[in-house]
Scaffold this motif. Structure first.
Motif, PDB file in Angstrom:
ATOM      1  N   ARG A 251      10.154   2.793 -32.365  1.00 61.94           N
ATOM      2  CA  ARG A 251       9.896   2.857 -31.360  1.00 61.94           C
ATOM      3  C   ARG A 251       9.408   2.685 -30.131  1.00 61.94           C
ATOM      4  N   ARG A 252       8.603   3.401 -30.673  1.00 69.69           N
ATOM      5  CA  ARG A 252       6.766   3.127 -29.810  1.00 69.69           C
ATOM      6  C   ARG A 252       6.874   1.924 -29.556  1.00 69.69           C
ATOM      7  N   PHE A 253       7.099   1.451 -31.319  1.00 68.05           N
ATOM      8  CA  PHE A 253       6.911   0.051 -30.602  1.00 68.05           C
ATOM      9  C   PHE A 253       7.609  -1.203 -29.424  1.00 68.05           C
ATOM     10  N   VAL A 254       8.845  -0.758 -29.379  1.00 66.90           N
ATOM     11  CA  VAL A 254       9.858  -1.268 -28.723  1.00 66.90           C
ATOM     12  C   VAL A 254       8.882  -0.539 -27.097  1.00 66.90           C
ATOM     13  N   LEU A 255       9.093   0.580 -26.824  1.00 72.08           N
ATOM     14  CA  LEU A 255       8.025   0.982 -25.582  1.00 72.08           C
ATOM     15  C   LEU A 255       7.073   0.072 -25.066  1.00 72.08           C
ATOM     16  N   ASP A 256       6.039   0.151 -25.818  1.00 72.13           N
ATOM     17  CA  ASP A 256       5.179  -0.962 -25.461  1.00 72.13           C
ATOM     18  C   ASP A 256       4.930  -2.367 -25.582  1.00 72.13           C
ATOM     19  N   TYR A 257       6.418  -2.548 -26.278  1.00 71.55           N
ATOM     20  CA  TYR A 257       7.032  -4.376 -25.696  1.00 71.55           C
ATOM     21  C   TYR A 257       7.656  -4.178 -24.628  1.00 71.55           C
ATOM     22  N   VAL A 258       7.985  -3.358 -24.224  1.00 72.65           N
ATOM     23  CA  VAL A 258       8.828  -3.298 -22.866  1.00 72.65           C
ATOM     24  C   VAL A 258       7.606  -3.617 -21.747  1.00 72.65           C
ATOM     25  N   ARG A 259       6.387  -2.038 -21.507  1.00 71.35           N
ATOM     26  CA  ARG A 259       5.485  -2.545 -20.920  1.00 71.35           C
ATOM     27  C   ARG A 259       4.769  -3.480 -20.573  1.00 71.35           C
ATOM     28  N   ARG A 260       4.396  -3.900 -21.699  1.00 74.43           N
ATOM     29  CA  ARG A 260       3.867  -5.151 -22.226  1.00 74.43           C
ATOM     30  C   ARG A 260       4.584  -6.313 -21.240  1.00 74.43           C
TER      31      ARG A 260
ATOM     32  N   VAL B  78       6.555   4.883 -18.982  1.00 72.64           N
ATOM     33  CA  VAL B  78       7.389   4.011 -18.318  1.00 72.64           C
ATOM     34  C   VAL B  78       8.529   3.670 -17.217  1.00 72.64           C
ATOM     35  N   TYR B  79       9.772   4.611 -17.458  1.00 77.56           N
ATOM     36  CA  TYR B  79      10.879   4.267 -16.614  1.00 77.56           C
ATOM     37  C   TYR B  79      10.608   4.549 -15.144  1.00 77.56           C
ATOM     38  N   THR B  80       9.646   5.414 -14.621  1.00 73.48           N
ATOM     39  CA  THR B  80       9.511   5.563 -13.587  1.00 73.48           C
ATOM     40  C   THR B  80       8.668   4.758 -12.547  1.00 73.48           C
ATOM     41  N   GLU B  81       8.077   3.304 -14.065  1.00 71.77           N
ATOM     42  CA  GLU B  81       7.572   2.612 -12.793  1.00 71.77           C
ATOM     43  C   GLU B  81       8.117   1.583 -12.443  1.00 71.77           C
TER      44      GLU B  81
END
Length: 204
Positions: free
Chosen positions: A114-123, A161-164
């Motif tokens: 799940r952390r990987f998915v979040l890092d992917y979305v941020r990048r 990330v969401y609040t970006e």
């Protein structure tokens, strides 16, 4: 490898054990070859005979201090650089198929996934800044994740990330977590309630 791919070699070619060459490159820590294969069209989400995928073998693979294994054993990874390489490579692939394949794993039981998915979305947001074609689905995806995530540590990261983004449901999510017992989650609430509409705007 790039030369072979340019000449028409199949990036998903498998060996005698039915493992694609991408998995073999991951097991050998050959990041250059792995990157070339993914950029050449190799499927990082291809389901392998044991039920894993090259993507998660890259994230979960053996550490640099562990014996190297040609079958990509799933020992805990201590190689964040390799994980970042995989993440950046996937991010540069501007395709809905890649996006969908990666974010589908937000329900994975493994926190590292799940952390990987979040890092992917941020990048993804950084690499494709200014491209609005995916922004709506990014907002909706993160809103749904923020509403459903139960792990406090992960929830705080998702909210960060969401609040970006600007999203019509952001205030409701902020109010929902205003009394959360974890201070890391409560720390993100003001950004969700910001009158500026998004953390990105507030920072600007």
């Amino acid at each position: 490898m790039r030369t072979l791919l340019e000449k028409g070699a199949d990036p998903d070619t498998a060996d005698a054990d039915a493992l694609p060459v991408l998995c073999v490159a991951v097991a050998a820590y050959d990041e250059a070859v792995a990157e070339a294969l993914v950029e050449g069209g190799a499927d990082p989400d291809r389901v392998l005979p044991d039920g894993t995928t090259p993507l998660w073998r890259a994230v979960d693979g053996p550490s640099a201090s562990s014996p190297r294994s040609t079958n990509c054993s799933r020992a805990p990874s201590t190689r964040p650089t390799r994980t970042m390489t995989v993440c950046w490579t996937l991010t540069r692939r501007r395709s809905f198929e890649t996006w969908s394949a990666v974010v589908a794993h937000r329900h994975d039981a493994a926190p590292a996934h799940r952390r990987f998915v979040l890092d992917y979305v941020r990048r993804w947001a950084l690499v494709h800044s200014g491209d609005s074609s995916y922004e709506k689905q990014e907002r909706e995806f993160l809103a749904a994740w923020a509403a459903e995530e139960t792990d406090s540590r992960m929830l705080a990261k998702v909210l960060d990330v969401y609040t970006e983004y600007r999203h019509q449901g952001q205030e409701a999510i902020g109010l929902r977590y205003a009394g959360h017992p974890d201070p890391r989650v409560r720390r993100e609430v003001p950004y969700a309630l910001s009158t500026y509409g998004s953390r990105r705007a507030a920072r600007g």
